[in-house]
Design a protein around this motif. Structure first.
Motif, PDB file in Angstrom:
ATOM      1  N   ARG A   5       0.850  -1.185   0.000  1.00  9.66           N
ATOM      2  CA  ARG A   5       0.000   0.000   0.000  1.00  9.66           C
ATOM      3  C   ARG A   5       0.886   1.234   0.000  1.00  9.66           C
ATOM      4  O   ARG A   5       2.090   1.155   0.273  1.00  9.66           O
ATOM      5  CB  ARG A   5      -0.929   0.003   1.215  1.00  9.66           C
ATOM      6  N   GLU A   6       0.258   2.379  -0.297  1.00 18.60           N
ATOM      7  CA  GLU A   6       1.017   3.623  -0.228  1.00 18.60           C
ATOM      8  C   GLU A   6       1.311   3.962   1.225  1.00 18.60           C
ATOM      9  O   GLU A   6       0.486   3.712   2.109  1.00 18.60           O
ATOM     10  CB  GLU A   6       0.252   4.751  -0.918  1.00 18.60           C
ATOM     11  N   ALA A   7       2.484   4.503   1.458  1.00 18.35           N
ATOM     12  CA  ALA A   7       2.906   4.856   2.810  1.00 18.35           C
ATOM     13  C   ALA A   7       2.129   6.074   3.314  1.00 18.35           C
ATOM     14  O   ALA A   7       1.691   6.919   2.525  1.00 18.35           O
ATOM     15  CB  ALA A   7       4.402   5.164   2.827  1.00 18.35           C
ATOM     16  N   THR A   8       1.988   6.143   4.624  1.00 19.66           N
ATOM     17  CA  THR A   8       1.394   7.305   5.277  1.00 19.66           C
ATOM     18  C   THR A   8       2.410   7.850   6.282  1.00 19.66           C
ATOM     19  O   THR A   8       3.384   7.165   6.635  1.00 19.66           O
ATOM     20  CB  THR A   8       0.097   6.932   6.032  1.00 19.66           C
ATOM     21  N   LEU A   9       2.167   9.046   6.769  1.00 21.99           N
ATOM     22  CA  LEU A   9       3.076   9.640   7.760  1.00 21.99           C
ATOM     23  C   LEU A   9       3.132   8.795   9.032  1.00 21.99           C
ATOM     24  O   LEU A   9       4.154   8.785   9.715  1.00 21.99           O
ATOM     25  CB  LEU A   9       2.649  11.075   8.066  1.00 21.99           C
ATOM     26  N   GLU A  10       2.065   8.081   9.329  1.00 27.93           N
ATOM     27  CA  GLU A  10       2.053   7.216  10.523  1.00 27.93           C
ATOM     28  C   GLU A  10       3.030   6.048  10.395  1.00 27.93           C
ATOM     29  O   GLU A  10       3.373   5.410  11.400  1.00 27.93           O
ATOM     30  CB  GLU A  10       0.637   6.682  10.786  1.00 27.93           C
ATOM     31  N   ASP A  11       3.481   5.748   9.177  1.00 25.73           N
ATOM     32  CA  ASP A  11       4.429   4.646   8.954  1.00 25.73           C
ATOM     33  C   ASP A  11       5.874   5.038   9.251  1.00 25.73           C
ATOM     34  O   ASP A  11       6.747   4.173   9.283  1.00 25.73           O
ATOM     35  CB  ASP A  11       4.352   4.168   7.494  1.00 25.73           C
ATOM     36  N   ILE A  12       6.138   6.314   9.451  1.00 25.62           N
ATOM     37  CA  ILE A  12       7.525   6.777   9.592  1.00 25.62           C
ATOM     38  C   ILE A  12       8.304   6.025  10.678  1.00 25.62           C
ATOM     39  O   ILE A  12       9.448   5.621  10.424  1.00 25.62           O
ATOM     40  CB  ILE A  12       7.596   8.313   9.785  1.00 25.62           C
ATOM     41  N   PRO A  13       7.763   5.777  11.871  1.00 27.00           N
ATOM     42  CA  PRO A  13       8.562   5.029  12.858  1.00 27.00           C
ATOM     43  C   PRO A  13       8.989   3.639  12.366  1.00 27.00           C
ATOM     44  O   PRO A  13      10.110   3.199  12.626  1.00 27.00           O
ATOM     45  CB  PRO A  13       7.629   4.923  14.068  1.00 27.00           C
ATOM     46  N   TYR A  14       8.116   2.970  11.637  1.00 24.26           N
ATOM     47  CA  TYR A  14       8.447   1.639  11.111  1.00 24.26           C
ATOM     48  C   TYR A  14       9.467   1.748   9.983  1.00 24.26           C
ATOM     49  O   TYR A  14      10.414   0.963   9.911  1.00 24.26           O
ATOM     50  CB  TYR A  14       7.180   0.939  10.598  1.00 24.26           C
ATOM     51  N   ILE A  15       9.269   2.733   9.123  1.00 21.74           N
ATOM     52  CA  ILE A  15      10.173   2.941   7.988  1.00 21.74           C
ATOM     53  C   ILE A  15      11.583   3.266   8.471  1.00 21.74           C
ATOM     54  O   ILE A  15      12.562   2.693   8.003  1.00 21.74           O
ATOM     55  CB  ILE A  15       9.623   4.062   7.074  1.00 21.74           C
ATOM     56  N   THR A  16      11.697   4.171   9.429  1.00 20.99           N
ATOM     57  CA  THR A  16      13.033   4.566   9.900  1.00 20.99           C
ATOM     58  C   THR A  16      13.709   3.426  10.663  1.00 20.99           C
ATOM     59  O   THR A  16      14.921   3.280  10.593  1.00 20.99           O
ATOM     60  CB  THR A  16      12.974   5.847  10.759  1.00 20.99           C
ATOM     61  N   THR A  17      12.926   2.618  11.361  1.00 19.08           N
ATOM     62  CA  THR A  17      13.504   1.455  12.053  1.00 19.08           C
ATOM     63  C   THR A  17      14.035   0.446  11.050  1.00 19.08           C
ATOM     64  O   THR A  17      15.146  -0.072  11.199  1.00 19.08           O
ATOM     65  CB  THR A  17      12.456   0.803  12.986  1.00 19.08           C
ATOM     66  N   ILE A  18      13.256   0.165  10.008  1.00 18.27           N
ATOM     67  CA  ILE A  18      13.707  -0.761   8.967  1.00 18.27           C
ATOM     68  C   ILE A  18      14.952  -0.207   8.284  1.00 18.27           C
ATOM     69  O   ILE A  18      15.920  -0.944   8.054  1.00 18.27           O
ATOM     70  CB  ILE A  18      12.584  -1.037   7.948  1.00 18.27           C
ATOM     71  N   PHE A  19      14.944   1.066   7.965  1.00 16.91           N
ATOM     72  CA  PHE A  19      16.087   1.720   7.335  1.00 16.91           C
ATOM     73  C   PHE A  19      17.347   1.535   8.181  1.00 16.91           C
ATOM     74  O   PHE A  19      18.367   1.030   7.715  1.00 16.91           O
ATOM     75  CB  PHE A  19      15.766   3.207   7.146  1.00 16.91           C
ATOM     76  N   ARG A  20      17.255   1.907   9.446  1.00 18.07           N
ATOM     77  CA  ARG A  20      18.406   1.837  10.354  1.00 18.07           C
ATOM     78  C   ARG A  20      18.878   0.388  10.566  1.00 18.07           C
ATOM     79  O   ARG A  20      20.060   0.083  10.452  1.00 18.07           O
ATOM     80  CB  ARG A  20      18.041   2.487  11.687  1.00 18.07           C
ATOM     81  N   ASP A  21      17.929  -0.510  10.855  1.00 12.55           N
ATOM     82  CA  ASP A  21      18.297  -1.905  11.137  1.00 12.55           C
ATOM     83  C   ASP A  21      18.859  -2.614   9.913  1.00 12.55           C
ATOM     84  O   ASP A  21      19.782  -3.422  10.023  1.00 12.55           O
ATOM     85  CB  ASP A  21      17.096  -2.681  11.677  1.00 12.55           C
ATOM     86  N   SER A  22      18.301  -2.312   8.753  1.00  8.89           N
ATOM     87  CA  SER A  22      18.789  -2.936   7.523  1.00  8.89           C
ATOM     88  C   SER A  22      20.245  -2.546   7.273  1.00  8.89           C
ATOM     89  O   SER A  22      21.086  -3.403   6.985  1.00  8.89           O
ATOM     90  CB  SER A  22      17.909  -2.512   6.347  1.00  8.89           C
ATOM     91  N   ILE A  23      20.536  -1.275   7.401  1.00  8.04           N
ATOM     92  CA  ILE A  23      21.907  -0.808   7.184  1.00  8.04           C
ATOM     93  C   ILE A  23      22.839  -1.403   8.239  1.00  8.04           C
ATOM     94  O   ILE A  23      23.918  -1.906   7.919  1.00  8.04           O
ATOM     95  CB  ILE A  23      21.962   0.731   7.207  1.00  8.04           C
ATOM     96  N   THR A  24      22.407  -1.381   9.487  1.00 11.84           N
ATOM     97  CA  THR A  24      23.243  -1.865  10.582  1.00 11.84           C
ATOM     98  C   THR A  24      23.545  -3.359  10.477  1.00 11.84           C
ATOM     99  O   THR A  24      24.675  -3.781  10.723  1.00 11.84           O
ATOM    100  CB  THR A  24      22.571  -1.576  11.942  1.00 11.84           C
ATOM    101  N   HIS A  25      22.551  -4.151  10.099  1.00 13.52           N
ATOM    102  CA  HIS A  25      22.723  -5.605  10.107  1.00 13.52           C
ATOM    103  C   HIS A  25      23.067  -6.200   8.747  1.00 13.52           C
ATOM    104  O   HIS A  25      23.724  -7.242   8.703  1.00 13.52           O
ATOM    105  CB  HIS A  25      21.456  -6.273  10.652  1.00 13.52           C
ATOM    106  N   VAL A  26      22.632  -5.581   7.672  1.00 12.62           N
ATOM    107  CA  VAL A  26      22.853  -6.166   6.348  1.00 12.62           C
ATOM    108  C   VAL A  26      24.036  -5.502   5.636  1.00 12.62           C
ATOM    109  O   VAL A  26      24.899  -6.188   5.101  1.00 12.62           O
ATOM    110  CB  VAL A  26      21.572  -6.078   5.488  1.00 12.62           C
ATOM    111  N   ASN A  27      24.091  -4.185   5.636  1.00 14.68           N
ATOM    112  CA  ASN A  27      25.146  -3.476   4.914  1.00 14.68           C
ATOM    113  C   ASN A  27      26.463  -3.423   5.675  1.00 14.68           C
ATOM    114  O   ASN A  27      27.487  -3.057   5.095  1.00 14.68           O
ATOM    115  CB  ASN A  27      24.697  -2.047   4.577  1.00 14.68           C
ATOM    116  N   ALA A  28      26.456  -3.773   6.941  1.00 13.88           N
ATOM    117  CA  ALA A  28      27.657  -3.667   7.778  1.00 13.88           C
ATOM    118  C   ALA A  28      28.826  -4.484   7.236  1.00 13.88           C
ATOM    119  O   ALA A  28      29.980  -4.133   7.487  1.00 13.88           O
ATOM    120  CB  ALA A  28      27.345  -4.080   9.213  1.00 13.88           C
ATOM    121  N   LYS A  29      28.546  -5.521   6.479  1.00 15.77           N
ATOM    122  CA  LYS A  29      29.639  -6.351   5.954  1.00 15.77           C
ATOM    123  C   LYS A  29      30.407  -5.650   4.829  1.00 15.77           C
ATOM    124  O   LYS A  29      31.525  -6.037   4.521  1.00 15.77           O
ATOM    125  CB  LYS A  29      29.106  -7.697   5.478  1.00 15.77           C
ATOM    126  N   ASP A  30      29.806  -4.622   4.242  1.00 12.90           N
ATOM    127  CA  ASP A  30      30.432  -3.953   3.103  1.00 12.90           C
ATOM    128  C   ASP A  30      30.894  -2.532   3.379  1.00 12.90           C
ATOM    129  O   ASP A  30      31.517  -1.913   2.517  1.00 12.90           O
ATOM    130  CB  ASP A  30      29.456  -3.928   1.926  1.00 12.90           C
TER     131      ASP A  30
END
Length: 154
Positions: A5-30
């Motif tokens: 679905r299209e994102a709403t402003l209420e999704d921001i906490p989930y979006i920023t958590t996914i953004f941060r965790d993805s970079i921290t746990h997945v991109n950390a190897k590179d």
């Protein structure tokens, strides 16, 4: 069942958590610790996330009413972001988000989709028929990041 679905402003906490965790746990190897710290700091700029949601084609993937990924398209044919929660990788969320972004660009009349992708995500994009235009350094908050400019003919 995956719901998109299209994102709403209420999704921001989930979006920023996914953004941060993805970079921290997945991109950390590179990327270095300093690069990861600077990159993840982008999660704190809520005004930028609000602007992206309000002024881009920004979608989220949900599983049982929980946001597990997101993607957004800017400038009509620039695939500006694709992130999936670290615990939900390789389950089809990224591909589904990508296909919808591609469909949106095609519906708007674009024949080519462009993106700048990380070292980590390059194999995923290549597996989906994106071609590397060039390898480049991108400056973000004073640090150089190695990224790839890719494109796909739709």
């Amino acid at each position: 069942m995956i719901q998109i679905r299209e994102a709403t402003l209420e999704d921001i906490p989930y979006i920023t958590t996914i953004f941060r965790d993805s970079i921290t746990h997945v991109n950390a190897k590179d990327y270095s610790e300093k690069q990861i710290r600077v990159w993840t700091s982008g999660a704190l700029d809520i005004d930028i996330w609000k602007d992206r949601i309000m002024n881009s084609y920004f979608i989220v993937a949900e599983l049982k009413d929980t946001v597990v990924g997101f993607a957004y398209l800017t400038k009509g044919n620039y695939f500006d972001g694709l992130y999936v929660h670290k615990d939900h990788l390789r389950r089809g969320f990224g591909i589904k988000l990508m296909r919808i972004i591609e469909s949106q660009a095609l519906a708007k009349g674009y024949e080519v989709l462009k993106a700048d992708v990380s070292i980590t995500s390059l194999p995923f994009f290549e597996d989906q028929y994106y071609l590397v235009e060039k390898k480049q350094k991108k400056n973000y908050k004073g640090l150089a990041f190695e990224i790839y400019k890719v494109y796909k003919e739709l």
